[in-house]
Design a protein around this motif. Structure first.
Motif, short mmCIF file in Angstrom:
data_model
loop_
_atom_site.label_atom_id
_atom_site.label_comp_id
_atom_site.label_asym_id
_atom_site.label_seq_id
_atom_site.Cartn_x
_atom_site.Cartn_y
_atom_site.Cartn_z
N GLY A 66 0.90 -1.18 -0.10
CA GLY A 66 -0.12 -0.13 0.04
C GLY A 66 0.93 1.24 -0.12
O GLY A 66 0.30 2.10 0.51
N HIS A 67 1.94 1.20 -0.63
CA HIS A 67 3.05 2.34 -0.66
C HIS A 67 3.32 2.60 -2.09
O HIS A 67 4.79 2.39 -2.22
N PRO A 68 2.41 3.06 -2.83
CA PRO A 68 2.67 3.19 -4.30
C PRO A 68 3.78 4.27 -4.78
O PRO A 68 4.04 4.13 -6.09
N ASP A 69 3.88 5.42 -4.08
CA ASP A 69 4.69 6.50 -4.42
C ASP A 69 5.94 6.63 -4.17
O ASP A 69 6.31 7.81 -3.82
N TYR A 70 6.96 5.73 -3.88
CA TYR A 70 8.13 5.97 -3.63
C TYR A 70 9.18 5.75 -4.53
O TYR A 70 10.30 5.97 -4.40
N GLY A 71 8.71 5.51 -5.85
CA GLY A 71 9.54 5.45 -7.01
C GLY A 71 9.91 6.98 -7.48
O GLY A 71 9.24 7.85 -7.34
N LEU A 72 11.28 7.15 -7.70
CA LEU A 72 11.89 8.52 -8.05
C LEU A 72 11.82 8.75 -9.43
O LEU A 72 11.39 7.67 -10.28
N ALA A 73 11.87 9.97 -9.84
CA ALA A 73 11.38 10.29 -11.49
C ALA A 73 12.59 9.43 -12.33
O ALA A 73 13.78 9.46 -11.95
N SER A 74 11.95 9.13 -13.50
CA SER A 74 12.88 8.72 -14.30
C SER A 74 14.23 9.41 -15.10
O SER A 74 15.04 8.99 -15.73
N SER A 75 13.90 10.69 -14.68
CA SER A 75 15.13 11.48 -15.25
C SER A 75 16.33 11.40 -14.34
O SER A 75 17.56 11.96 -14.79
N PHE A 76 16.40 10.74 -13.28
CA PHE A 76 17.73 10.32 -12.68
C PHE A 76 18.51 9.06 -13.30
O PHE A 76 17.70 8.19 -13.65
N TRP A 77 19.70 9.25 -13.51
CA TRP A 77 20.37 8.25 -14.51
C TRP A 77 21.76 8.21 -14.16
O TRP A 77 22.32 9.26 -13.35
N SER A 103 28.60 1.03 -16.32
CA SER A 103 29.14 -0.19 -15.42
C SER A 103 29.20 -0.02 -13.76
O SER A 103 29.43 -0.81 -12.94
N GLN A 104 28.60 1.34 -13.29
CA GLN A 104 28.38 1.46 -11.87
C GLN A 104 26.83 1.94 -11.78
O GLN A 104 26.25 3.03 -11.34
N ASN A 105 25.92 1.16 -12.28
CA ASN A 105 24.56 1.37 -12.14
C ASN A 105 23.72 0.72 -11.09
O ASN A 105 22.47 0.42 -11.51
N LYS A 106 24.31 0.13 -10.21
CA LYS A 106 23.63 -0.31 -9.02
C LYS A 106 24.28 0.17 -7.73
O LYS A 106 25.48 0.32 -7.36
N MET A 107 23.49 0.78 -6.76
CA MET A 107 23.70 1.30 -5.56
C MET A 107 22.75 1.13 -4.59
O MET A 107 21.48 1.26 -4.85
N ALA A 108 22.89 0.83 -3.26
CA ALA A 108 22.11 0.77 -2.08
C ALA A 108 22.63 1.24 -1.03
O ALA A 108 23.93 1.03 -0.74
N GLY A 109 21.93 2.12 -0.33
CA GLY A 109 22.63 2.69 0.96
C GLY A 109 21.43 3.53 1.70
O GLY A 109 20.31 3.50 1.34
N TRP A 110 21.99 4.10 3.05
CA TRP A 110 21.06 4.96 3.64
C TRP A 110 21.06 6.34 3.30
O TRP A 110 22.40 6.77 3.43
N ALA A 111 20.13 7.04 3.28
CA ALA A 111 20.19 8.18 2.85
C ALA A 111 20.96 9.04 3.93
O ALA A 111 20.52 9.18 5.06
N ALA A 163 19.16 1.92 -6.38
CA ALA A 163 19.11 2.29 -7.52
C ALA A 163 19.76 1.30 -8.53
O ALA A 163 20.68 0.68 -8.13
N ASP A 164 19.22 1.04 -9.67
CA ASP A 164 19.76 0.20 -10.72
C ASP A 164 19.40 0.55 -11.92
O ASP A 164 18.93 1.93 -12.24
N VAL A 165 19.52 -0.15 -13.21
CA VAL A 165 19.44 0.15 -14.46
C VAL A 165 17.90 0.56 -14.60
O VAL A 165 17.67 1.23 -15.67
N ASP A 166 16.95 0.17 -13.85
CA ASP A 166 15.61 0.63 -13.94
C ASP A 166 15.24 1.61 -13.36
O ASP A 166 13.90 2.44 -13.70
N GLY A 167 16.19 2.33 -12.68
CA GLY A 167 15.74 3.64 -11.92
C GLY A 167 16.05 3.49 -10.48
O GLY A 167 16.86 2.69 -9.67
#
Length: 232
Positions: A36-47, A52-60, A182-186
């Motif tokens: 029930g949390h549908p609005d946590y995706g960020l804009a597709s304009s982030f790239w 070769s470095q298109n995956k990251m995970a971490g704490w804001a 973040a990954d290749v999908d956004g």
């Protein structure tokens, strides 16, 4: 989403971050929809600045700034802000959008990396892309620009809630300690208090997808896959 939550230990944060690196933003987005949390995706304009470095995970770790003219040869508030970064954190920069200036370049990125920062998410610009690409330091940004921020854009706060442009909502609120994936999908955000249940369900979906691929590769048809696994 509750306003307060128990902080995660340093060890738990490190464990969860490593596990998030093994799941996809698509599965995390699906889980958030289920909960029930549908609005946590960020804009597709982030790239990502480097494929070769298109995956990251971490704490804001949030840094906020604004366009404002000032004198001097640097922004001391920016230096104070980035000095607080710790292991496993992603620097999240807000305040400017399409202002045309870069928020940081190679040397600040290098300093952040030495502090344990594992990537940056920037609602603004970046430069020194070639050099940052050699650092194995993932960056998702809105644009590139050789124009420096000194005298034009300055940091006015850090480790406060900030807003970034969203995919299905105009703005997504990012709080210090929320999970960024973040990954290749956004790019998607997971509130810290949801980080564990979302991850567990995303891992279930990941295992399911692995089994589906194996069945398809050995010749099972799509009708049989749907009957066996349901919606995929």
């Amino acid at each position: 989403m509750t306003a307060t939550h128990e902080p995660l230990s340093k060890e738990r944060r490190a464990e969860l971050r490593e596990r998030y690196l093994k799941v996809d933003t698509a599965n995390v987005a699906d889980v958030l929809d289920e909960l029930g949390h549908p609005d946590y995706g960020l804009a597709s304009s982030f790239w990502p600045i480097h494929e070769s470095q298109n995956k990251m995970a971490g704490w804001a770790y949030t840094i906020r700034g604004q366009m404002t003219p000032y004198s001097g040869t640097g922004d001391p508030e920016k230096m104070k802000a980035v000095s607080g970064l710790q292991d496993g954190e992603i620097s999240v920069w807000s305040g400017g959008g399409a202002s045309g200036v870069c928020f940081f370049g190679e040397l600040i990125a290098l300093g952040m990396q030495h502090r344990g920062c594992v990537g940056s998410l920037i609602d603004g610009g970046i430069r020194d892309i070639e050099w940052i690409g050699k650092m194995n330091f993932p960056v998702f940004t809105q644009y590139r620009s050789p124009v420096q921020s000194i005298g034009r854009w300055g940091v006015n706060a850090w480790q406060v809630p900030v807003y970034l442009p969203g995919a299905t909502a105009e703005r997504v609120r990012v709080r210090p300690g929320d999970l960024i994936l973040a990954d290749v999908d956004g790019v998607i955000l997971v509130p810290q208090e949801l980080a564990e249940p979302v991850l567990e369900r995303a891992e279930e979906l990941t295992r399911k997808e692995v089994a589906i691929r194996e069945d398809l590769n050995r010749g099972l048809g799509l009708p049989e896959v749907l009957e066996k696994y349901g919606h995929v």
